[in-house]
Design a protein around this motif. Structure first.
Motif, PDB file in Angstrom:
ATOM      1  N   TRP A  57     -45.004  19.031   7.680  1.00 55.37           N
ATOM      2  CA  TRP A  57     -46.151  17.966   8.185  1.00 55.37           C
ATOM      3  C   TRP A  57     -45.984  16.659   8.120  1.00 55.37           C
ATOM      4  CZ3 TRP A  57     -48.054  21.624  11.145  1.00 55.37           C
ATOM      5  CH2 TRP A  57     -48.145  22.785  10.600  1.00 55.37           C
ATOM      6  N   LYS A  82     -48.724  22.750  18.406  1.00 57.45           N
ATOM      7  CA  LYS A  82     -49.841  22.399  17.634  1.00 57.45           C
ATOM      8  C   LYS A  82     -51.334  22.576  18.613  1.00 57.45           C
ATOM      9  CE  LYS A  82     -48.486  18.305  16.580  1.00 57.45           C
ATOM     10  NZ  LYS A  82     -48.554  16.922  16.037  1.00 57.45           N
ATOM     11  N   THR A 117     -57.567  18.409  11.704  1.00 54.69           N
ATOM     12  CA  THR A 117     -56.665  18.178  10.867  1.00 54.69           C
ATOM     13  C   THR A 117     -56.960  17.076   9.800  1.00 54.69           C
ATOM     14  OG1 THR A 117     -55.028  18.870  12.839  1.00 54.69           O
ATOM     15  CG2 THR A 117     -54.282  17.269  11.137  1.00 54.69           C
TER      16      THR A 117
END
Length: 398
Positions: free
Chosen positions: A171, A216, A372
């Motif tokens: 990430w 994503k 997020t």
């Protein structure tokens, strides 16, 4: 003096929080806002849908002085913390991915080099990064070490005068387009170097690869990847000399979280502003829905949440400028402002109805991005526990 009339209130800034900004901070606000609205906002839905940003954007952001703008020297603007926060707010009012790029570049990679690096490392990388000619990323999080970075498995061992790194990071924002990575690794205790150290790793180094994370549903305009280090050999001077232990990367994270606190205000403000305008134009039962009590309840709650988040960001900016900002303050700001922004986005979506789920409007895009933002650089659970430790004196997560 007569009381302020309702007609004089700015419905987007009902407490006139921006009146507290200094002249330079207002100039930076206006410059970044103008650029964001004219050059970024018209294209962001397309970039989000495509999962990418144009390559030349980095240099354009550098030309505006936004990359590492709160750092001194090496081509950096040396702006106040509050001015940097305002810039983050205006960028995230367009999209969290834009602010994420800028804060990863300036508050993680560049800050690590600026605070912990050698003079040679600073001279080599910082001017190019400030100009947007080189892109940096920050390798801390791992597949099995997120909230507990001390459990990282990436290792650095000495081999003669060199360092050899093995491991992986997950990430990692900007990594698919980065020229340099600041990678944190456990050093070998058998060689007298026990502890976490930071390393400056050019991404062209043999054994260093990046696997881009695709599919994503959030922060789609931001490039994210996995770093894989397989016997990556670095010279002795690749280590950041000033950073020893976990305090190094954590200090960098505090810098980046400060930008999030302000950025969340921008996302919330844009959602509220969009819902307010839509409610004034959308007609049902023969009149604009802004005239219905339940819609006004939602709009008033959003206005209050945006105002409260703005006040909190402003207060933390002044504390940071005064050298009084504590990590607990950062936890309070990130926890409160990202939660508030998510609440505003979700409520705004309901006002837009079915239109709220399309890319024709920014609200749903902000909403999924904020999911997020809620998690990265410290989950809300970890920030709550950090605040809990501060107020009770008892640590609950070890």
């Amino acid at each position: 003096m007569s009381p302020l009339s309702t007609s004089e209130l700015d419905p987007i800034d009902i407490l006139a929080v921006d009146e507290e900004l200094g002249e330079t901070e207002r100039d930076i606000r206006d410059t970044v806002r103008s650029f964001a609205r004219s050059e970024l906002a018209p294209h962001i839905a397309e970039w989000f849908e495509a999962g990418t940003m144009p390559k030349d954007l980095t240099k354009r952001l550098g030309a505006l002085g936004l990359l590492g703008m709160h750092l001194e020297g090496y081509g950096c603007a040396g702006a106040s913390a509050t001015a940097y926060g305002v810039a983050c707010r205006e960028l995230e009012a367009v999209d969290s991915g834009l602010r994420s790029f800028v804060s990863t570049q300036g508050s993680l990679a560049m800050y690590a080099l600026h605070r912990w690096g050698s003079e040679e490392q600073k001279q080599q990388w910082l001017p190019a990064m400030a100009a947007g000619e080189a892109i940096g990323c920050f390798g801390l999080t791992e597949p099995d070490a997120g909230s507990d970075p001390s459990a990282m498995r990436t290792r650095a061992r000495r081999h003669g005068d060199d360092w050899v790194l093995d491991g992986s990071k997950m990430w990692i924002t900007n990594s698919p387009v980065a020229d340099v990575a600041v990678v944190w690794a456990q050093t070998d205790p058998e060689q007298g170097a026990k502890g976490i150290r930071g390393f400056v790793v050019p991404t062209s180094t043999p054994g260093f690869t990046v696997n881009q994370i695709t599919r994503k549903l959030s922060l789609r305009a931001s490039a994210t990847g996995e770093l894989v280090l397989e016997s990556v050999r670095l010279p002795a001077d690749a280590v950041l000399p000033g950073a020893k232990g976990l305090s190094g990367p954590l200090a960098c994270l505090s810098e980046a979280r400060f930008g999030i606190i302000w950025g969340a205000v921008g996302a919330a403000r844009d959602c509220y502003e969009t819902a307010l305008a839509y409610a004034g134009q959308r007609e049902q039962f023969g009149r604009p829905i802004a005239g219905f009590q339940l819609i006004q309840q939602k709009l008033s709650e959003m206005a209050v949440q945006v105002a409260q988040a703005s006040l909190l960001a402003s207060r933390l900016g002044r504390l940071k400028d005064a050298g009084r900002l504590d990590p607990t303050h950062i936890s309070v700001g990130k926890l409160a402002n990202v939660r508030a922004a998510l609440d505003v986005a979700r409520s705004a979506r309901t006002i837009l109805g079915g239109n709220g789920i399309t890319l024709e409007y920014p609200v749903f895009r902000h909403m999924v991005n904020l999911e997020t933002v809620l998690t990265y650089e410290g989950t809300e659970e970890m920030h709550m526990l950090s605040i809990g430790k501060a107020v009770t004196g008892v640590q609950a997560f070890r």
